[in-house]
Write a protein that holds these residues in place. Structure first.
Motif, PDB file in Angstrom:
ATOM      1  N   GLU A 117       0.794  -1.228   0.000  1.00 26.91           N
ATOM      2  CA  GLU A 117       0.000   0.000   0.000  1.00 26.91           C
ATOM      3  C   GLU A 117       0.829   1.282   0.000  1.00 26.91           C
ATOM      4  O   GLU A 117       0.294   2.352  -0.234  1.00 26.91           O
ATOM      5  CB  GLU A 117      -0.917   0.032   1.240  1.00 26.91           C
ATOM      6  CG  GLU A 117      -1.881  -1.137   1.331  1.00 26.91           C
ATOM      7  CD  GLU A 117      -2.822  -1.177   0.156  1.00 26.91           C
ATOM      8  OE1 GLU A 117      -3.460  -0.163  -0.129  1.00 26.91           O
ATOM      9  OE2 GLU A 117      -2.884  -2.236  -0.489  1.00 26.91           O
ATOM     10  N   ILE A 118       2.088   1.183   0.329  1.00 27.29           N
ATOM     11  CA  ILE A 118       2.849   2.422   0.543  1.00 27.29           C
ATOM     12  C   ILE A 118       4.033   2.568  -0.413  1.00 27.29           C
ATOM     13  O   ILE A 118       4.157   3.565  -1.112  1.00 27.29           O
ATOM     14  CB  ILE A 118       3.333   2.487   2.013  1.00 27.29           C
ATOM     15  CG1 ILE A 118       2.094   2.608   2.926  1.00 27.29           C
ATOM     16  CG2 ILE A 118       4.267   3.680   2.231  1.00 27.29           C
ATOM     17  CD1 ILE A 118       2.346   2.243   4.349  1.00 27.29           C
ATOM     18  N   VAL A 119       4.880   1.591  -0.433  1.00 32.40           N
ATOM     19  CA  VAL A 119       6.142   1.778  -1.165  1.00 32.40           C
ATOM     20  C   VAL A 119       5.929   1.653  -2.683  1.00 32.40           C
ATOM     21  O   VAL A 119       5.160   0.818  -3.143  1.00 32.40           O
ATOM     22  CB  VAL A 119       7.224   0.798  -0.624  1.00 32.40           C
ATOM     23  CG1 VAL A 119       6.993  -0.622  -1.072  1.00 32.40           C
ATOM     24  CG2 VAL A 119       8.612   1.248  -1.004  1.00 32.40           C
ATOM     25  N   GLU A 120       6.583   2.541  -3.412  1.00 26.97           N
ATOM     26  CA  GLU A 120       6.468   2.545  -4.878  1.00 26.97           C
ATOM     27  C   GLU A 120       7.806   2.116  -5.481  1.00 26.97           C
ATOM     28  O   GLU A 120       8.840   2.169  -4.809  1.00 26.97           O
ATOM     29  CB  GLU A 120       6.156   3.968  -5.366  1.00 26.97           C
ATOM     30  CG  GLU A 120       5.010   4.616  -4.629  1.00 26.97           C
ATOM     31  CD  GLU A 120       3.902   5.040  -5.559  1.00 26.97           C
ATOM     32  OE1 GLU A 120       3.883   4.589  -6.711  1.00 26.97           O
ATOM     33  OE2 GLU A 120       3.055   5.823  -5.118  1.00 26.97           O
TER      34      GLU A 120
ATOM     35  N   HIS B 266      -4.881  -6.605  -1.490  1.00 26.25           N
ATOM     36  CA  HIS B 266      -4.695  -5.771  -0.290  1.00 26.25           C
ATOM     37  C   HIS B 266      -4.507  -6.679   0.926  1.00 26.25           C
ATOM     38  O   HIS B 266      -5.391  -7.471   1.247  1.00 26.25           O
ATOM     39  CB  HIS B 266      -5.936  -4.888  -0.102  1.00 26.25           C
ATOM     40  CG  HIS B 266      -5.731  -3.764   0.863  1.00 26.25           C
ATOM     41  ND1 HIS B 266      -5.342  -3.969   2.160  1.00 26.25           N
ATOM     42  CD2 HIS B 266      -5.856  -2.419   0.718  1.00 26.25           C
ATOM     43  CE1 HIS B 266      -5.248  -2.795   2.778  1.00 26.25           C
ATOM     44  NE2 HIS B 266      -5.541  -1.838   1.928  1.00 26.25           N
ATOM     45  N   PRO B 267      -3.355  -6.562   1.623  1.00 23.65           N
ATOM     46  CA  PRO B 267      -3.137  -7.447   2.770  1.00 23.65           C
ATOM     47  C   PRO B 267      -4.182  -7.250   3.870  1.00 23.65           C
ATOM     48  O   PRO B 267      -4.507  -8.193   4.591  1.00 23.65           O
ATOM     49  CB  PRO B 267      -1.732  -7.071   3.259  1.00 23.65           C
ATOM     50  CG  PRO B 267      -1.381  -5.793   2.604  1.00 23.65           C
ATOM     51  CD  PRO B 267      -2.231  -5.654   1.381  1.00 23.65           C
ATOM     52  N   LYS B 320      -0.120  -5.795  -4.096  1.00 20.05           N
ATOM     53  CA  LYS B 320      -0.260  -4.836  -5.196  1.00 20.05           C
ATOM     54  C   LYS B 320       1.099  -4.474  -5.796  1.00 20.05           C
ATOM     55  O   LYS B 320       2.032  -4.172  -5.054  1.00 20.05           O
ATOM     56  CB  LYS B 320      -0.854  -3.532  -4.661  1.00 20.05           C
ATOM     57  CG  LYS B 320      -2.258  -3.636  -4.212  1.00 20.05           C
ATOM     58  CD  LYS B 320      -2.697  -2.266  -3.734  1.00 20.05           C
ATOM     59  CE  LYS B 320      -4.061  -2.347  -3.112  1.00 20.05           C
ATOM     60  NZ  LYS B 320      -4.540  -1.029  -2.680  1.00 20.05           N
ATOM     61  N   PRO B 321       1.194  -4.435  -7.099  1.00 19.62           N
ATOM     62  CA  PRO B 321       2.458  -3.977  -7.696  1.00 19.62           C
ATOM     63  C   PRO B 321       2.704  -2.500  -7.440  1.00 19.62           C
ATOM     64  O   PRO B 321       3.838  -2.073  -7.329  1.00 19.62           O
ATOM     65  CB  PRO B 321       2.288  -4.260  -9.183  1.00 19.62           C
ATOM     66  CG  PRO B 321       0.848  -4.569  -9.396  1.00 19.62           C
ATOM     67  CD  PRO B 321       0.221  -4.888  -8.087  1.00 19.62           C
ATOM     68  N   GLN B 322       1.628  -1.712  -7.349  1.00 21.93           N
ATOM     69  CA  GLN B 322       1.780  -0.317  -6.944  1.00 21.93           C
ATOM     70  C   GLN B 322       0.583   0.064  -6.074  1.00 21.93           C
ATOM     71  O   GLN B 322      -0.492  -0.532  -6.197  1.00 21.93           O
ATOM     72  CB  GLN B 322       1.927   0.625  -8.159  1.00 21.93           C
ATOM     73  CG  GLN B 322       0.682   0.927  -8.920  1.00 21.93           C
ATOM     74  CD  GLN B 322       0.575   0.139 -10.213  1.00 21.93           C
ATOM     75  OE1 GLN B 322       1.448  -0.639 -10.537  1.00 21.93           O
ATOM     76  NE2 GLN B 322      -0.507   0.330 -10.934  1.00 21.93           N
ATOM     77  N   PRO B 323       0.773   1.051  -5.174  1.00 19.68           N
ATOM     78  CA  PRO B 323      -0.262   1.325  -4.175  1.00 19.68           C
ATOM     79  C   PRO B 323      -1.641   1.661  -4.738  1.00 19.68           C
ATOM     80  O   PRO B 323      -2.637   1.416  -4.070  1.00 19.68           O
ATOM     81  CB  PRO B 323       0.316   2.512  -3.394  1.00 19.68           C
ATOM     82  CG  PRO B 323       1.782   2.377  -3.548  1.00 19.68           C
ATOM     83  CD  PRO B 323       1.997   1.830  -4.917  1.00 19.68           C
ATOM     84  N   ASP B 324      -1.731   2.248  -5.936  1.00 22.46           N
ATOM     85  CA  ASP B 324      -3.060   2.624  -6.429  1.00 22.46           C
ATOM     86  C   ASP B 324      -3.744   1.497  -7.209  1.00 22.46           C
ATOM     87  O   ASP B 324      -4.727   1.726  -7.900  1.00 22.46           O
ATOM     88  CB  ASP B 324      -2.987   3.907  -7.266  1.00 22.46           C
ATOM     89  CG  ASP B 324      -2.033   3.761  -8.445  1.00 22.46           C
ATOM     90  OD1 ASP B 324      -1.429   2.691  -8.575  1.00 22.46           O
ATOM     91  OD2 ASP B 324      -1.907   4.717  -9.240  1.00 22.46           O
TER      92      ASP B 324
END
Lengths: 518, 503
Positions: A117-120, B266-267, B320-324
């Motif tokens: 959810e946080i790291v990119e 989403h964990p 998720k590969p990226q947060p969004d």
């Protein structure tokens, strides 16, 4: 994205603005920084606390800065805010440190949330286990990343636990020896000899044990941050601390009490010996006192000097889940970590059965003043004092900076970076050139994020255009068509981020948007 | 590029099969049943084709089909069958080639002829199983599967048979059979790779826990549930529903292209749904390059909202590969006990019991340009026409708009204009655009610039089937209702207006 056009941005080879083109009223808002060759524009993060008189509305003229007693000229003061939850233009640096004895479900959950959810992929990630520092490339394959981190944590937690068990058993053996001495109650010089033997050796061993297992080591923080160097992106340190039993502290306290009783009972003839022993016992007692031993102030100083925001997350290991009662020493430690976090702009939280500690800290917004001054740095160490509204109360900042800490920043700020030049507003087109970005060796391209925002006289954003582009030339000229119906006083900002160098430049201008009659 | 979300079990098998091939040239027949088609193809490519036996050349064709080279396979088959009497082996290869091109009826005919000539042809039975599976006659596919394993005990423990079994028993919702498959496979791996065997054991445990849980079933007494689509974010798809719990809002993408059926990203959602995790899996996610690592996952019951819920959700957990990214991804085509409709007109997801299914489609101005048998056990393949040619389209609500397979576009002689795009990970990807008109029944979709990609990543390795076109949600948005009826096994496309959708 095609080679010539990129959603609203027209990219051309750099060329100067043609004479005779209509340029509307545009003026520079900030003067250039008056820097000598040895100086850099030094950024100091200054935070307000509730006790002070500084208000968020304070401006540059309200601040004063003293370096080793001499007043220094402040070049700018900007009010800023940052939060892990807020999107950042530049890649961020995350340091996740762990003091734990088992890879528990709480860690797995928070780590999963952090990675997912946080790291990119533009961020960088360091993991500090109790044993060593690891740097991980952040890929989109977060499952693989989680597994690799889990593997190193599991291994190092196991080693840490085994080390603690063996250290404690050694110390316990010494303590039991001391207890035996007290129980056998030797008389005369013998009690002095045996107790002194213990008091000469044990406190140092206990201090090392305490530093390794019970309290944070600010030197280690400094070492890690110095090793990582200084970057322009935000830096976040999230520390995970496992609730722990009091360890040997209670047993040591009991021994101290017994020793004190024995010393008090020593006869008049042995008073001098008693005094010597008393001094040693007091030293041991002091090292047991967590609040004195914990270098909170020093830790805050280290974090501030490296401009790192610190969050602390506490959790229970799976094997301690049912224990219920927290030791006083741990609560003390948690409170001190909380203070450290608050002083550095961060927060502290617990991982509960249904709550994620990480979720509680990432939303914390750090509001601060970014105070810029020209500085050639200290010879060895400098003491800084900041006053806001004539008072230095209630302000937090790096009050002592070493030459090494200055040099780390100087290395970054003295390097050339991405530039915005040739800004002009022609009719409804904003035009500017972007230069000086890093280009990858392979493929020879630069990766630039460009954002243009326009605000009206009431600070409301009335226009925003943002895009990321690959630039294959040494410079690109950007032309952005602005909406034709904009009128009146405005302010526009151009932000360009060099994604490969992880650096950014912002140019702001006041302008008057009015269309000339044809 | 079309979005993809494929279960990684197959990819995992491929990786492991490579180990099987290490150090020695593999026996192509053995490599075929181990699913190691790349190694098998390489071994043929290094040999003189003319020196190969007919049997080997037919095996090569079966392998070419499953490595995305159906065109070449067809060409070779034409050369082989010319002047030769029809044999079971030739008819079997013919069936495989037809299947890979989506020519279902031709494949049915060829496989029937092959089995008449030789009832114990393992390749023909394999194609027969796949045809029943795709035609959603799961009981029939199970019958043929049993026959295959009985008549060819030598291939019983192979990777291909294992994964074929997984497909069939997942479709049937047979947890005991799935558990047995994983236990057998785990035992096979025990001495070869302990870690992988442990992962399979963990999967077997998941199925033990699922013994009495109906798979992908709606739980609740209501005849009908209507879940609104979330307000579309800029650049995002419409077909997203929101699950609210514990102060969090989780976005669930309804994705008919998700071959895993159910994916949690989403964990926090994994924890909230008390998802049980199994062994490691690898999957392809969206436009991200490479295989993403995750674990098998099982959610026994998900109380979605006010007594409505879903049970027996097997799938994968991939961070998720990226947060969004979306928080989860559910394939509505996996739902077994409700007629499901993705209503792109009213912007909602509708689940109805069989009896109530027709109540929503009596719009006064509605017509049904497409009503067709449902082809595909994990996705929704429908017949299409483009440039006067028949083809097979995949309705993929995890994708964007309409895109075309490069081979199909070339076959039609469509003009191709080269383009480049950077994928989510920053890697450049080359593709083309072309003007095209596609008809699904009487629904006509006209595009001035449809994207053209090589669709090999959409290939089903079991059959080599690659769709000719992908119809994404942007093609349906505002105009169509997509109804999937697992009772009648039909796919219905309903729309309000009959004018062609030009974009």
């Amino acid at each position: 994205m095609n080679s010539g056009k990129s959603r609203g941005f027209l990219i051309k080879k750099s060329r100067p603005v043609l004479a005779g083109e209509l340029i509307l009223l545009v003026f520079t808002a900030f003067p250039g920084l008056p820097l000598s060759a040895s100086e850099i524009p030094f950024h100091l993060t200054v935070r307000r606390t509730a006790e002070g008189i500084a208000s968020p509305a304070m401006k540059m003229e309200d601040f004063r800065l003293m370096i080793d007693g001499d007043e220094a000229k402040i070049l700018s003061v900007a009010k800023k805010r940052r939060s892990i939850a807020l999107k950042s233009d530049l890649g961020r640096e995350f340091i996740l440190s762990f003091k734990a004895y088992e890879y528990s479900s709480a860690i797995e959950r928070d780590l999963s949330t952090f990675l997912s959810e946080i790291v990119e992929t533009s961020d960088s990630l360091c993991i500090l286990t109790p044993e060593q520092l690891f740097r991980f490339d952040v890929s989109a394959n977060k499952g693989s990343l989680l597994r690799r981190i889990r593997e190193v944590l599991e291994k190092d937690f196991r080693t840490f636990r085994e080390e603690r068990i063996s250290t404690e058993s050694r110390l316990k053996r010494d303590l039991n020896g001391a207890v035996r001495v007290l129980e056998e109650d030797p008389q005369g010089f013998e009690i002095y000899r045996q107790m002194n033997l213990f008091l000469n050796v044990f406190p140092e061993q206990f201090r090392r044990y305490e530093k390794r297992f019970l309290v944070p080591d600010s030197k280690r923080f400094d070492e890690v941050l110095s090793k990582l160097g200084f970057g322009e992106g935000e830096r976040w340190w999230i520390h995970f601390e496992e609730y722990q039993d009091p360890g040997l502290s209670e047993k040591v306290q009991a021994v101290i009490r017994d020793m004190s009783d024995h010393i008090a009972e020593l006869g008049q003839a042995q008073q001098n010996l008693g005094e010597i022993l008393k001094t040693s016992v007091i030293k041991l007692e002091e090292s047991l006192s967590l609040s004195d031993a914990f270098p909170s102030k020093e830790l805050v100083r280290v974090l501030s000097a490296h401009d790192v925001v610190f969050h602390a997350v506490f959790f229970r290991g799976d094997s301690l889940k049912e224990a219920g009662v927290e030791s006083a020493s741990f609560m003390n430690l948690a409170a001190l970590y909380g203070e450290t976090a608050a002083a550095s702009g961060g927060a502290a939280a617990n991982i509960g059965a249904d709550t994620e500690g990480i979720a509680a800290v990432v939303g914390r917004v750090d509001e601060y003043f970014d105070l810029t001054f020209a500085w050639a740095g200290p010879d060895e160490k400098a003491r800084l004092r900041v006053l806001a509204g004539g008072s230095e109360e209630g302000l937090r900042y790096a009050d002592i900076l070493t030459r090494a800490q200055f040099d780390a920043r100087a290395k970054l700020y003295s390097r050339d970076k991405i530039k915005i030049e040739e800004i002009s507003l022609e009719k409804d087109n904003l035009r500017f050139a972007v230069k000086g970005y890093v280009r990858a060796k392979e493929g020879d391209f630069g990766l630039i994020k460009i954002r243009v925002a326009l605000q009206n006289g009431w600070d409301q954003e009335i226009f925003r255009e943002e895009n990321v582009m690959r630039a294959t030339k040494e410079a690109v000229t950007i032309r952005i068509p602005l909406p034709g119906d904009l009128r009146g006083a405005s302010r526009f900002s151009i932000t360009v981020c060099d994604m490969l160098a992880n650096r950014m430049t912002v140019e702001e201008r006041d302008c008057s948007m009015k269309r000339d009659s044809p | 590029m079309t979005g993809r979300n494929r279960v990684g079990l197959w990819a995992g098998a491929m990786l492991l099969a490579l180990r099987f091939a290490e150090g020695q040239a593999p026996d192509p027949e053995k490599a075929f049943w181990e699913g190691d088609f790349g190694a098998a193809a390489a071994s043929f490519e290094s040999r003189d084709e003319k020196a190969l036996s007919l049997e080997d050349r037919l095996l090569w064709i079966e392998i070419l089909v499953r490595t995305g080279k159906s065109g070449l396979a067809e060409e070779k088959l034409r050369g082989l069958s010319a002047g030769r009497p029809a044999s079971s082996a030739i008819k079997s290869a013919e069936a495989s080639v037809h299947f890979a091109f989506g020519r279902r009826e031709e494949a049915e005919r060829a496989v029937a002829e092959a089995l008449t000539l030789e009832p114990v042809s393992d390749k023909a039975v394999l194609t027969r199983i796949c045809l029943s599976l795709y035609s959603r006659d799961f009981a029939d596919s199970e019958r043929w599967y049993k026959r295959l394993t009985e008549m060819s005990p030598g291939i019983r423990g192979s990777a291909l048979i294992h994964f074929l079994g997984l497909r069939i028993f997942t479709a049937l919702g047979d947890a005991s059979a799935l558990r047995r498959l994983y236990e057998e496979r785990s035992a096979w791996w025990e001495d070869r790779d302990e870690e992988y065997a442990d992962g399979l054991k963990a999967d077997a445990r998941l199925f033990r826990k699922a013994a009495k849980t109906p798979f992908f079933s709606v739980v609740g007494r209501t005849e009908e549930e209507r879940l609104p689509f979330a307000p579309a974010r800029e650049g995002s798809r419409a077909n997203v529903i929101v699950y609210e719990a514990g102060g969090s809002k989780y976005q669930i993408l309804l994705d008919t292209g998700n071959r895993a059926g159910w994916t949690i990203h989403h964990p926090g959602l994994l924890h909230r749904l008390e998802g049980l995790q199994g062994g490691r899996v690898f999957s392809e996610i969206g436009t991200h390059a490479g295989l993403m690592e995750g674990t098998a996952v099982f959610v026994r019951e998900w109380d979605f909202d006010k007594g409505f819920g879903l049970s027996g959700l097997f799938g994968i957990y991939v961070p998720k590969p990226q947060p969004d990214f979306y928080d989860a991804n559910l394939n509505p085509a996996f739902i077994r006990n409700r007629v499901v409709a993705l209503d792109f007109i009213e912007r909602r997801f509708r689940l109805a019991v069989r009896e109530a299914a027709g109540s929503d489609s009596r719009r006064p101005d509605a017509d049904r340009p497409l009503k067709t048998p449902w082809f595909g056990d994990q996705g929704v393949y429908v017949p299409m026409k483009a440039g006067g040619r028949d083809g097979l389209a995949l309705i993929e609500t995890g994708a964007r708009d309409i895109s075309i397979n490069l081979d199909f576009a070339r076959g039609l002689g469509l003009p191709l204009e080269a383009r480049t795009r950077y994928l989510a990970g920053g890697e450049p990807a080359s593709y083309h655009v072309t003007p095209v008109t596609i008809a699904l029944g009487s629904a006509v979709f006209e595009r001035k610039e449809a994207e053209v990609w090589p669709f090999r990543q959409l290939m089903d390795p079991l059959t080599g089937l690659i769709p000719d076109a992908v119809i994404g949600p942007e093609a349906l948005d505002g105009e169509f209702v997509l109804t999937l009826d697992p009772f009648e096994n039909t796919v219905i496309l309903e729309r309000r207006e009959s004018s062609p959708a030009v974009k």
